[in-house]
Design a protein around this motif. Structure first.
Motif, PDB file in Angstrom:
ATOM      1  N   HIS B  39      19.566 -22.538   0.546  1.00 56.40           N
ATOM      2  CA  HIS B  39      18.861 -21.325   1.008  1.00 56.40           C
ATOM      3  C   HIS B  39      18.948 -20.194  -0.010  1.00 56.40           C
ATOM      4  O   HIS B  39      19.200 -19.038   0.342  1.00 56.40           O
ATOM      5  CB  HIS B  39      19.395 -20.883   2.372  1.00 56.40           C
ATOM      6  N   ILE B  40      18.786 -20.502  -1.254  1.00 62.75           N
ATOM      7  CA  ILE B  40      18.751 -19.476  -2.305  1.00 62.75           C
ATOM      8  C   ILE B  40      17.290 -19.298  -2.695  1.00 62.75           C
ATOM      9  O   ILE B  40      16.706 -20.138  -3.387  1.00 62.75           O
ATOM     10  CB  ILE B  40      19.593 -19.883  -3.535  1.00 62.75           C
ATOM     11  N   ASN B  41      16.696 -18.219  -2.205  1.00 65.53           N
ATOM     12  CA  ASN B  41      15.270 -17.982  -2.457  1.00 65.53           C
ATOM     13  C   ASN B  41      15.069 -16.566  -2.983  1.00 65.53           C
ATOM     14  O   ASN B  41      15.842 -15.677  -2.646  1.00 65.53           O
ATOM     15  CB  ASN B  41      14.476 -18.132  -1.155  1.00 65.53           C
ATOM     16  N   PRO B  42      14.027 -16.332  -3.754  1.00 61.93           N
ATOM     17  CA  PRO B  42      13.749 -14.956  -4.164  1.00 61.93           C
ATOM     18  C   PRO B  42      13.330 -14.135  -2.952  1.00 61.93           C
ATOM     19  O   PRO B  42      12.614 -14.653  -2.080  1.00 61.93           O
ATOM     20  CB  PRO B  42      12.603 -15.094  -5.173  1.00 61.93           C
ATOM     21  N   PRO B  43      13.795 -12.878  -2.837  1.00 61.65           N
ATOM     22  CA  PRO B  43      13.374 -12.050  -1.710  1.00 61.65           C
ATOM     23  C   PRO B  43      11.856 -11.952  -1.665  1.00 61.65           C
ATOM     24  O   PRO B  43      11.212 -11.717  -2.684  1.00 61.65           O
ATOM     25  CB  PRO B  43      14.000 -10.685  -2.018  1.00 61.65           C
ATOM     26  N   THR B  98      25.948 -13.233   8.071  1.00 60.56           N
ATOM     27  CA  THR B  98      24.666 -12.900   7.451  1.00 60.56           C
ATOM     28  C   THR B  98      24.436 -11.392   7.537  1.00 60.56           C
ATOM     29  O   THR B  98      24.566 -10.789   8.596  1.00 60.56           O
ATOM     30  CB  THR B  98      23.515 -13.647   8.159  1.00 60.56           C
ATOM     31  N   THR B 117      27.137 -11.831  -6.985  1.00 63.99           N
ATOM     32  CA  THR B 117      26.362 -12.485  -5.932  1.00 63.99           C
ATOM     33  C   THR B 117      24.950 -12.741  -6.455  1.00 63.99           C
ATOM     34  O   THR B 117      24.588 -12.287  -7.537  1.00 63.99           O
ATOM     35  CB  THR B 117      26.258 -11.604  -4.671  1.00 63.99           C
ATOM     36  N   ASN B 118      24.161 -13.431  -5.640  1.00 67.36           N
ATOM     37  CA  ASN B 118      22.763 -13.666  -6.038  1.00 67.36           C
ATOM     38  C   ASN B 118      21.836 -12.550  -5.559  1.00 67.36           C
ATOM     39  O   ASN B 118      20.624 -12.675  -5.684  1.00 67.36           O
ATOM     40  CB  ASN B 118      22.283 -15.002  -5.471  1.00 67.36           C
ATOM     41  N   VAL B 119      22.384 -11.472  -4.991  1.00 68.09           N
ATOM     42  CA  VAL B 119      21.543 -10.370  -4.508  1.00 68.09           C
ATOM     43  C   VAL B 119      20.935  -9.644  -5.698  1.00 68.09           C
ATOM     44  O   VAL B 119      21.651  -9.163  -6.583  1.00 68.09           O
ATOM     45  CB  VAL B 119      22.362  -9.376  -3.648  1.00 68.09           C
ATOM     46  N   GLN B 130      13.874  -6.177   1.143  1.00 68.14           N
ATOM     47  CA  GLN B 130      14.853  -6.726   2.095  1.00 68.14           C
ATOM     48  C   GLN B 130      15.481  -7.989   1.539  1.00 68.14           C
ATOM     49  O   GLN B 130      14.775  -8.858   1.019  1.00 68.14           O
ATOM     50  CB  GLN B 130      14.151  -7.044   3.422  1.00 68.14           C
ATOM     51  N   VAL B 131      16.795  -8.076   1.650  1.00 68.70           N
ATOM     52  CA  VAL B 131      17.530  -9.246   1.178  1.00 68.70           C
ATOM     53  C   VAL B 131      18.505  -9.682   2.262  1.00 68.70           C
ATOM     54  O   VAL B 131      19.248  -8.854   2.788  1.00 68.70           O
ATOM     55  CB  VAL B 131      18.331  -8.916  -0.114  1.00 68.70           C
ATOM     56  N   HIS B 132      18.485 -10.964   2.591  1.00 68.42           N
ATOM     57  CA  HIS B 132      19.502 -11.519   3.497  1.00 68.42           C
ATOM     58  C   HIS B 132      20.522 -12.246   2.628  1.00 68.42           C
ATOM     59  O   HIS B 132      20.144 -12.974   1.711  1.00 68.42           O
ATOM     60  CB  HIS B 132      18.904 -12.548   4.450  1.00 68.42           C
ATOM     61  N   THR B 133      21.794 -12.066   2.948  1.00 70.56           N
ATOM     62  CA  THR B 133      22.814 -12.797   2.192  1.00 70.56           C
ATOM     63  C   THR B 133      24.087 -12.918   3.017  1.00 70.56           C
ATOM     64  O   THR B 133      24.230 -12.285   4.068  1.00 70.56           O
ATOM     65  CB  THR B 133      23.113 -12.103   0.841  1.00 70.56           C
ATOM     66  N   VAL B 134      25.001 -13.736   2.519  1.00 67.23           N
ATOM     67  CA  VAL B 134      26.340 -13.855   3.111  1.00 67.23           C
ATOM     68  C   VAL B 134      27.328 -13.596   1.990  1.00 67.23           C
ATOM     69  O   VAL B 134      27.328 -14.317   0.987  1.00 67.23           O
ATOM     70  CB  VAL B 134      26.565 -15.272   3.708  1.00 67.23           C
TER      71      VAL B 134
END
Lengths: 67, 181
Positions: B39-43, B98, B117-119, B130-134
């Motif tokens: 689940h690593i996708n570009p925002p 999340t 992080t990948n943010v 908007q960015v979702h991450t853990v």
């Protein structure tokens, strides 16, 4: 200002040599050149690809989900 | 050039073309794998907002900025990026949950990343980023502006404070701030 005359380039052209000798040399070179170019290309592209996959596997994936 | 030498060169070029196609395919498969499995996708959020009034009405008013636990236990942090500061300058988020980060700007194009992080996203006037991450590691993470936005660009940074989930204690209104800790 006076212009200097253009040098006569035709006097610098080397005299024609026997084409048979040149063709043979060219054939030898053309057999070697692709192998060298291929080896160099494989090395550079291989290193680039290795660096990409190392970053992908050990930095990008462990950093986790984002979206 | 002799015909067989020419054939050899053509063979090498075709071989190299096949190799390049294989490399590009492998990289594309790796990207698809990261997207589907990890689940690593570009925002990819597309949401518009009026940059002239975002501080007056709606979710990016000053009182609504920072971290808030919303319906469904969803943790959302809202940040306004301006020349040359983030408001608020520190946001607190829980680890291993999340988190949704939402950004807007009233002036020029900014960008953020959270170190380690990948943010990573752009913040464009007129849009909500908007960015979702853990966040899996706790600690203070630097969040600098990574898009040159003017003379004070280098002074523009904020902190993402990731705390263990059991130490993340929002107030009765669901809000959590770095000051309260």
């Amino acid at each position: 200002m006076a212009l200097t005359p253009h040098p006569d380039l035709s006097s610098q052209v080397p005299p024609r040599t026997d084409d048979a000798i040149d063709d043979a040399a060219l054939e030898r070179v053309m057999r070697e050149v692709p192998s060298g170019a291929l080896a160099l290309s494989l090395l550079t592209v291989g290193l680039l690809l290795l660096a990409w996959f190392l970053m992908y596997a050990f930095v990008f994936l462990p950093r986790g989900m984002v979206g | 050039m002799r015909a067989d030498t020419e054939q050899e060169i053509l063979k090498t070029e075709l071989w190299w073309t096949a190799l390049v196609i294989a490399i590009v395919t492998a990289i594309m498969l790796a990207i698809i794998y990261a997207g589907v499995v990890h689940h690593i996708n570009p925002p990819s959020n597309i949401e518009t907002i009026d940059p002239k009034t975002l501080h007056l009405t709606g979710e990016f008013t000053e009182s609504n900025l920072g971290t808030r636990v919303e319906a469904g236990d969803q943790v959302t942090s809202r940040v306004v990026a301006t020349q040359f500061a983030f408001q608020p300058q520190c946001i607190v988020v829980p680890s291993n949950r999340t988190v949704t980060l939402r950004f807007a700007t009233p002036d020029v194009i900014h960008g953020i990343l959270v170190t380690g992080t990948n943010v990573n996203t752009m913040i464009i006037p007129g849009y909500v980023s908007q960015v979702h991450t853990v966040f899996t590691k706790t600690g203070d993470l630097l969040m600098p502006c990574h898009e040159f936005c003017g003379l004070g660009h280098s002074q523009m940074w904020a902190t993402v404070r990731v705390v263990p989930e059991d130490q993340f204690r929002p107030g009765p209104d669901g809000r959590a701030s770095c000051d309260a800790r």
